[in-house]
Scaffold this motif. Sequence first.
Motif, short mmCIF file in Angstrom:
data_model
loop_
_atom_site.label_atom_id
_atom_site.label_comp_id
_atom_site.label_asym_id
_atom_site.label_seq_id
_atom_site.Cartn_x
_atom_site.Cartn_y
_atom_site.Cartn_z
N GLU A 84 32.22 27.76 43.71
CA GLU A 84 32.55 29.19 43.72
C GLU A 84 33.75 29.57 42.86
O GLU A 84 33.88 30.72 42.47
N LEU A 85 34.61 28.63 42.58
CA LEU A 85 35.85 28.97 41.86
C LEU A 85 35.85 28.50 40.41
O LEU A 85 36.91 28.29 39.82
N VAL A 86 34.66 28.40 39.82
CA VAL A 86 34.52 27.92 38.45
C VAL A 86 35.39 28.72 37.49
O VAL A 86 36.07 28.17 36.64
N THR A 87 35.37 30.06 37.62
CA THR A 87 36.17 30.91 36.73
C THR A 87 37.23 31.71 37.50
O THR A 87 37.79 32.66 36.96
N SER A 88 37.45 31.37 38.74
CA SER A 88 38.46 32.03 39.59
C SER A 88 38.21 33.51 39.81
O SER A 88 39.13 34.27 40.07
N VAL A 89 36.95 33.93 39.75
CA VAL A 89 36.61 35.34 39.99
C VAL A 89 36.58 35.66 41.49
O VAL A 89 36.69 36.81 41.88
N TYR A 90 36.47 34.64 42.32
CA TYR A 90 36.46 34.84 43.76
C TYR A 90 37.79 34.41 44.37
O TYR A 90 38.47 33.53 43.86
N LEU A 91 38.10 35.02 45.50
CA LEU A 91 39.25 34.65 46.30
C LEU A 91 38.74 34.01 47.58
O LEU A 91 37.85 34.55 48.24
N GLU A 92 39.30 32.88 47.94
CA GLU A 92 38.91 32.19 49.16
C GLU A 92 39.58 32.88 50.34
O GLU A 92 40.79 33.09 50.34
N ARG A 93 38.79 33.22 51.34
CA ARG A 93 39.31 33.91 52.52
C ARG A 93 38.70 33.34 53.79
O ARG A 93 37.55 32.91 53.80
N HIS A 94 39.46 33.38 54.87
CA HIS A 94 38.95 33.12 56.21
C HIS A 94 38.85 34.47 56.89
O HIS A 94 39.86 35.18 57.02
N GLN A 118 36.04 39.48 35.12
CA GLN A 118 34.60 39.38 35.40
C GLN A 118 34.13 40.37 36.46
O GLN A 118 32.93 40.46 36.72
N TYR A 119 35.03 41.10 37.07
CA TYR A 119 34.62 42.10 38.06
C TYR A 119 33.91 43.23 37.34
O TYR A 119 34.48 43.88 36.46
N ALA A 120 32.66 43.46 37.70
CA ALA A 120 31.84 44.47 37.02
C ALA A 120 31.95 45.84 37.67
O ALA A 120 31.51 46.83 37.08
N GLY A 121 32.50 45.92 38.88
CA GLY A 121 32.59 47.19 39.57
C GLY A 121 31.20 47.65 40.01
O GLY A 121 30.27 46.87 40.10
N ALA A 122 31.09 48.94 40.24
CA ALA A 122 29.81 49.51 40.67
C ALA A 122 28.93 49.73 39.45
O ALA A 122 29.36 50.31 38.46
N VAL A 123 27.70 49.26 39.55
CA VAL A 123 26.72 49.49 38.50
C VAL A 123 25.49 50.14 39.12
O VAL A 123 25.22 49.96 40.30
N THR A 124 24.76 50.89 38.33
CA THR A 124 23.54 51.53 38.82
C THR A 124 22.43 50.48 38.94
O THR A 124 22.52 49.40 38.35
#
Length: 173
Positions: A84-94, A118-124
């Motif tokens: 999941e953290l290949v490009t660090s776009v996600y944050l690990e959370r509990h 890499q966050y794309a935001g809202a897309v149609t």
Amino acid sequence: MDEFWVFGYGSLMWNPGFPYEERVLARLGGYRRALCVRSYVHRGTEERPGLVLGLDRGGSCKGVAFRVSPSDWTATVDYLRERELVTSVYLERHVRTLLADGRDVRALTYVIDRAHPQYAGAVTVEEAARIVKAAVGRSGPNPVYVANTVAHMRELGIRDQWLENVASQIARD
């Protein structure tokens, strides 16, 4: 910590990749499933990014919680971080997670970092379908990822109308 749980909301639901002792439908409050991550590795490239799921702020998300044996905790976290953290776009959370049987547990999950490029935001629906249809990455074609996720969610009784609309648009084009 007596128990270790992992919350999956996308491909992790049908392809966890780690051993578990229990698998239960679950709901996570405060986050929603969204095709909000530009995939540069697994389902696209930097030149032609795909879109993959992330947990974004707001709403709630039905998914699957996995209880992991204590003997597998370390290996599972190592595996998930590599995945999941290949490009660090996600944050690990509990996060607090409500299981379908009423239990309230804390589960490890990965949420989108809105400050990441890499966050794309809202897309149609139309934009998401166009992007997904054209993308292929290390783990295969982006449309296969979306179709598999929707199919497996249906098998679990989880409906996500927006994601289903994206899959339908891809199939029509």
